[in-house]
Structure formats: C-alpha cells, structure tokens
Design an enzyme around this catalytic site. Structure first.
Site, PDB file in Angstrom:
ATOM      1  N   ASP A  17      29.590  48.792  42.632  1.00  0.00           N
ATOM      2  CA  ASP A  17      29.877  47.517  41.976  1.00  0.00           C
ATOM      3  C   ASP A  17      31.376  47.257  42.129  1.00  0.00           C
ATOM      4  OD1 ASP A  17      30.526  45.496  40.194  1.00  0.00           O
ATOM      5  OD2 ASP A  17      29.336  46.325  38.542  1.00  0.00           O
ATOM      6  N   ASN A  31      34.056  30.366  45.982  1.00  0.00           N
ATOM      7  CA  ASN A  31      33.813  29.082  46.649  1.00  0.00           C
ATOM      8  C   ASN A  31      35.114  28.280  46.586  1.00  0.00           C
ATOM      9  OD1 ASN A  31      33.799  27.403  44.146  1.00  0.00           O
ATOM     10  ND2 ASN A  31      32.026  28.694  43.703  1.00  0.00           N
ATOM     11  N   ASP A  41      31.157  36.721  42.601  1.00  0.00           N
ATOM     12  CA  ASP A  41      32.138  35.843  41.945  1.00  0.00           C
ATOM     13  C   ASP A  41      31.878  35.814  40.432  1.00  0.00           C
ATOM     14  OD1 ASP A  41      34.111  33.930  41.587  1.00  0.00           O
ATOM     15  OD2 ASP A  41      33.013  32.291  42.536  1.00  0.00           O
TER      16      ASP A  41
HETATM   17  N1  AR6 Z   1      29.670  44.258  43.695  1.00  0.00           N
HETATM   18  C1  AR6 Z   1      29.530  44.279  45.028  1.00  0.00           C
HETATM   19  N2  AR6 Z   1      28.757  43.390  45.711  1.00  0.00           N
HETATM   20  C2  AR6 Z   1      28.097  42.461  44.976  1.00  0.00           C
HETATM   21  C3  AR6 Z   1      28.183  42.370  43.570  1.00  0.00           C
HETATM   22  C4  AR6 Z   1      29.013  43.331  42.914  1.00  0.00           C
HETATM   23  N3  AR6 Z   1      29.180  43.332  41.594  1.00  0.00           N
HETATM   24  N4  AR6 Z   1      27.402  41.326  43.157  1.00  0.00           N
HETATM   25  C5  AR6 Z   1      26.847  40.793  44.263  1.00  0.00           C
HETATM   26  N5  AR6 Z   1      27.248  41.485  45.355  1.00  0.00           N
HETATM   27  P1  AR6 Z   1      27.491  36.415  47.019  1.00  0.00           P
HETATM   28  P2  AR6 Z   1      28.506  34.656  49.160  1.00  0.00           P
HETATM   29  C6  AR6 Z   1      26.904  41.259  46.769  1.00  0.00           C
HETATM   30  O1  AR6 Z   1      26.322  35.551  46.833  1.00  0.00           O
HETATM   31  O2  AR6 Z   1      27.285  34.862  49.963  1.00  0.00           O
HETATM   32  C7  AR6 Z   1      28.922  32.437  44.454  1.00  0.00           C
HETATM   33  O3  AR6 Z   1      28.209  31.588  43.608  1.00  0.00           O
HETATM   34  C8  AR6 Z   1      25.669  40.494  47.131  1.00  0.00           C
HETATM   35  O4  AR6 Z   1      24.528  41.329  47.037  1.00  0.00           O
HETATM   36  O5  AR6 Z   1      28.204  36.948  45.811  1.00  0.00           O
HETATM   37  O6  AR6 Z   1      29.848  34.709  49.847  1.00  0.00           O
HETATM   38  C9  AR6 Z   1      30.301  31.871  44.807  1.00  0.00           C
HETATM   39  O7  AR6 Z   1      30.859  31.148  43.738  1.00  0.00           O
HETATM   40  C10 AR6 Z   1      25.978  40.093  48.569  1.00  0.00           C
HETATM   41  O8  AR6 Z   1      25.648  41.140  49.486  1.00  0.00           O
HETATM   42  O9  AR6 Z   1      28.668  35.675  47.916  1.00  0.00           O
HETATM   43  C11 AR6 Z   1      29.981  30.995  45.976  1.00  0.00           C
HETATM   44  O10 AR6 Z   1      29.503  29.736  45.552  1.00  0.00           O
HETATM   45  C12 AR6 Z   1      27.481  39.915  48.580  1.00  0.00           C
HETATM   46  O11 AR6 Z   1      27.956  40.488  47.344  1.00  0.00           O
HETATM   47  C13 AR6 Z   1      28.884  31.730  46.691  1.00  0.00           C
HETATM   48  O12 AR6 Z   1      28.236  32.521  45.690  1.00  0.00           O
HETATM   49  C14 AR6 Z   1      27.950  38.478  48.643  1.00  0.00           C
HETATM   50  O13 AR6 Z   1      27.048  37.636  47.944  1.00  0.00           O
HETATM   51  C15 AR6 Z   1      29.419  32.668  47.732  1.00  0.00           C
HETATM   52  O14 AR6 Z   1      28.355  33.248  48.440  1.00  0.00           O
END
Ligand code: AR6
Length: 199
Positions: A17, A31, A41
């Site tokens: 995490d 974003n 995020d």
């Molecule tokens: N630690 C590590 N990885 C994580 C965690 C965590 N605590 N939580 C999620 N992931 P995403 P994006 C992973 O959707 O695709 C947001 O709403 C997750 O499983 O967080 O760049 C922003 O505000 C995935 O593999 O980011 C933007 O609107 C990875 O982090 C949008 O999402 C990235 O998933 C960005 O989308």
C-alpha cells in the site's frame, strides 16, 4: 550507473500500500484537477488528511489555475503520511483516447525530475494509469521500468544550459538511490517483476 555521481539507482517492485511507504517521496496517480478522486489518489488523500488537499488547492490557485497537464508532475508536502513529499502526476486516460505511450513515460521521468529537485533519495510509484485510466498493467510496467532506467542512466552534458541539459544535470547530481514500484495486487506485481527481469 548514473551520471556524474556514479552511484547506482536501485529499482525494485513490491506488493503493498503506497500510503504506508517510508520513502522520501510517493507519487500520486492524480487527475488534472489535483483535488482528489478514487483509487490510489483517494487513498493518499484519506491517509494524508486535509493538509494535502489544502496544498493542492493552493497550487491550483497560484501556479496551476488550469490544472496539471497529462504527463506532468508537481510536488506538495505529505500531511500525515510517513513520506515527506507527494509528487502528483496525471497519467493518460485510455478511456478518453489518451493512448500515446510517451505521455505515460513522461509521468515517471517528470516525477523523478521533481523529486530530484526536492532532494529526495527514495521515491515510490504506483502503477500510474493502470486503474481507472484503463491501461494494461503490462504496458504500464514496461513503460515505467524503461522510463526509470532511462532517467537514471542519462548523463549530464557539461556547458549545455538547454532545458534538457539542465534536467540531465539535476538527474546526475540527484541522490535518488531507490525507486520502488508499490503494487496493489499480485497480478500487477508479476507484471512489474517481469518488466524488471527483462533487463
Ligand atoms: N497503493 C498502491 N497502489 C494502489 C493503491 C494503494 N493504496 N490503491 C490503488 N492502487 P488508479 P489511474 C493501484 O485508478 O488509473 C483517480 O480517481 C490500482 O490498483 O488509482 O492513474 C484519480 O483521481 C492501480 O493498479 O489510477 C484519477 O481520476 C493503480 O494503483 C484516476 O483515478 C492505479 O490506479 C487516475 O487513474
């Protein structure tokens, strides 16, 4: 080996995490609004507390009234997180037709530029764009590992003050000795381990 210091940058992948990482800087997959969202995020803002959102609002008010462009990066403090800084980057959103791999590579290199300028020695990244933004995690892993390796290997060019050369100088002088990819699932970890093993 990296630039003028000759020090190696260790690049590794772990399952975990991101909000619990004890590194100098963690990178947020944000974003353009910088005002929070879901995924990593949302987790970062929840764990950091209101100080982080306040810092993001201040950035929007001062330096970034139009928001942070895709592929760019900017830093704030980290509120209650164990890290010292949060580097916010905006990955390309595949669902919005943002399919240029250079934009995703840029998230990693620009984040490292920002972290290096702060004096960070260790940086942890999530799999930017591999969640809500819809990129295949294998593509993210390949691009991320190549971008970080390329960043760490680019030497400075003495006497050249073009923006690229200045950035290269910051890279060479940087003390970033550790870049850690922190993955939330076994599948994502496997993708990054495969990319790292591919040399
Ligand atoms: N630690 C590590 N990885 C994580 C965690 C965590 N605590 N939580 C999620 N992931 P995403 P994006 C992973 O959707 O695709 C947001 O709403 C997750 O499983 O967080 O760049 C922003 O505000 C995935 O593999 O980011 C933007 O609107 C990875 O982090 C949008 O999402 C990235 O998933 C960005 O989308």
């Amino acid at each position: 080996m990296r630039g003028a210091t000759g020090a190696a940058t260790r690049i590794e992948a772990v399952r975990g995490d991101l909000t619990r990482e004890h590194v100098d800087a963690i990178v947020n997959a944000a974003n353009s609004s910088l005002l929070g969202g879901g995924g990593v995020d949302g987790a970062i803002h929840a764990a950091a507390g209101p100080e982080l959102l306040a810092a993001c609002r201040e950035l929007r008010r001062t330096r970034l009234p139009g928001g942070l462009p895709v592929g760019e990066a900017v830093a704030t403090g980290a509120g209650r997180l164990p890290a010292r800084w949060v580097v916010h980057t905006v990955g390309p959103n595949r669902h919005a037709g943002e399919t240029d791999p250079a934009l995703l590579s840029s998230c990693f290199t620009r984040s490292l530029d920002v972290a290096a300028r702060l004096g960070a020695r260790s940086v942890a990244f999530p799999a930017v764009s591999a969640g809500v933004y819809g990129w295949d995690v294998h593509d993210v892993a390949r691009l991320a590992v190549a971008a970080v390796r390329g960043w760490a290997a680019t030497p400075a060019r003495a006497g050249d003050d073009t923006p690229d050369a200045v950035a290269a100088g910051e890279r060479a002088a940087s003390g970033i000795g550790l870049v850690r990819f922190v993955l939330f699932s076994d599948a994502a970890l496997a993708a990054f381990e495969e990319a790292l093993a591919a040399g």
